[in-house]
Design an enzyme around this catalytic site. Structure first.
Site, PDB file in Angstrom:
ATOM      1  N   TYR A 139      -0.093 -14.181 -43.987  1.00  0.00           N
ATOM      2  CA  TYR A 139       0.850 -14.905 -43.135  1.00  0.00           C
ATOM      3  C   TYR A 139       1.147 -14.076 -41.896  1.00  0.00           C
ATOM      4  O   TYR A 139       1.451 -12.892 -41.989  1.00  0.00           O
ATOM      5  CB  TYR A 139       2.133 -15.170 -43.921  1.00  0.00           C
ATOM      6  CG  TYR A 139       3.275 -15.790 -43.142  1.00  0.00           C
ATOM      7  CD1 TYR A 139       3.054 -16.785 -42.207  1.00  0.00           C
ATOM      8  CD2 TYR A 139       4.584 -15.384 -43.369  1.00  0.00           C
ATOM      9  CE1 TYR A 139       4.106 -17.361 -41.514  1.00  0.00           C
ATOM     10  CE2 TYR A 139       5.651 -15.965 -42.689  1.00  0.00           C
ATOM     11  CZ  TYR A 139       5.411 -16.948 -41.759  1.00  0.00           C
ATOM     12  OH  TYR A 139       6.448 -17.517 -41.067  1.00  0.00           O
ATOM     13  N   LYS A 167      -1.803 -18.502 -43.248  1.00  0.00           N
ATOM     14  CA  LYS A 167      -0.787 -19.361 -42.644  1.00  0.00           C
ATOM     15  C   LYS A 167      -0.399 -18.704 -41.336  1.00  0.00           C
ATOM     16  O   LYS A 167       0.100 -17.588 -41.305  1.00  0.00           O
ATOM     17  CB  LYS A 167       0.436 -19.532 -43.530  1.00  0.00           C
ATOM     18  CG  LYS A 167       1.421 -20.502 -42.856  1.00  0.00           C
ATOM     19  CD  LYS A 167       2.850 -20.253 -43.229  1.00  0.00           C
ATOM     20  CE  LYS A 167       3.757 -20.960 -42.214  1.00  0.00           C
ATOM     21  NZ  LYS A 167       5.158 -20.983 -42.615  1.00  0.00           N
TER      22      LYS A 167
END
Length: 295
Positions: A139, A167
């Site tokens: 992330y 992400k």
């Protein structure tokens, strides 16, 4: 190791962390929220994301949030637990602990106080992935973090057998396409609330992990289904309607906004953790208006 499929895709709400005034995790409220998300059709849930206020929770609170989520989902959907630290050793310990609690994957977040070079960033994520035998979603959110993942680092991490997803919350959709072009199926892309989910799906994304899905789960799942079916005219029409939720989410404090929305929907999630503050009455009216227009 989890018996659930490791092919992650679809809508993963970033769950809030409901708390009492004295700081205990409201496991009953979190359990009901998980159950309702699953009934709404979400493809997985993510405790301890940004909307889950991971940066404000103690180790005991984090453990309670992951435990309650794993118990509530009862292996019906994957639980991707957030791991975040400024310390590699601490992040590794968290990842091992959450896998032991039953998490089906790890959302790996690097916090930084001092600047971190590319080699150190890469080593941090590799250490987490080496420590577990479940999928790892890396992330990056350069808007809030002092470190970022460059395309070169992302490409190298994509060679790790357990680092299969990213992400990206950069709000740069072109960057997502660069990742897809560079890494192909080795690094599948989840959008964030900073991106337009339908646009990310169009260029090859596999879904989105985001706080707003907590308050509009059914609509989010419908949008995903329309995109997967290639019904782009309908998808864009729904996306335009849903984008107001993303706009208000970006405008106000992340956790405060989603907690206010959930409170309006009957979930006693409590206030954001101090020093954050709840939305003002005027701000709540804006969120309420957005939700009312969607129903």
């Amino acid at each position: 190791m989890s018996d659930l499929p490791t092919d992650l895709h679809g809508v993963f709400p970033y769950l809030v962390s409901p708390t009492t005034t004295d700081g205990r995790i409201k496991t009953d409220v979190l359990g009901k929220l998980c159950d309702d998300m699953i009934k709404a059709g979400v493809h997985g849930v993510t405790p301890l994301g940004s909307t889950g206020e991971f940066a404000y929770l103690s180790r005991e609170q984090r453990t309670a949030a992951v435990t309650a989520t794993v118990e509530a989902t009862a292996k019906r959907v994957p639980v991707i637990a957030g791991v975040a630290s400024t310390s590699t050793a601490d992040a590794v310990a968290q990842a091992k602990a959450y896998q032991a609690l039953g998490a089906d994957g790890i959302l790996a977040i690097l916090e930084a106080y001092f600047p971190v070079k590319d080699a150190q960033v890469e080593a941090y994520f590799r250490a987490i992935a080496d420590a577990v035998d479940i999928p790892v979603v890396i992330y990056t959110n350069p808007n809030f973090q002092r470190s970022d993942l460059t395309l070169d680092v992302i490409a190298r991490l994509a060679e790790h057998p357990r680092i299969q997803y990213i992400k990206d919350a950069s709000n740069n959709t072109g960057r997502l396409l660069s990742i897809i072009n560079r890494c192909g199926d080795k690094m599948r892309v989840f959008a964030a609330s900073a991106h337009i989910p339908a646009a990310v799906m169009l260029i090859g994304g596999v879904g989105w992990m985001a706080g707003p899905a907590c308050i509009v789960p059914r609509e989010s799942v419908k949008l995903y289904d329309l995109c997967k079916a290639g019904r782009w005219d309908e998808a864009v029409a729904l996306q335009r309607k849903l984008w107001r939720v993303n706009e208000v989410f970006a405008r106000f404090n992340l956790a405060a906004c989603i907690k206010a929305g959930l409170d309006m929907q009957g979930y006693a999630v409590g206030d954001p953790i101090a020093p954050q503050t709840a939305l003002t009455p005027e701000e709540r009216k804006i969120v309420e208006g957005v939700l009312r227009d969607l129903t």
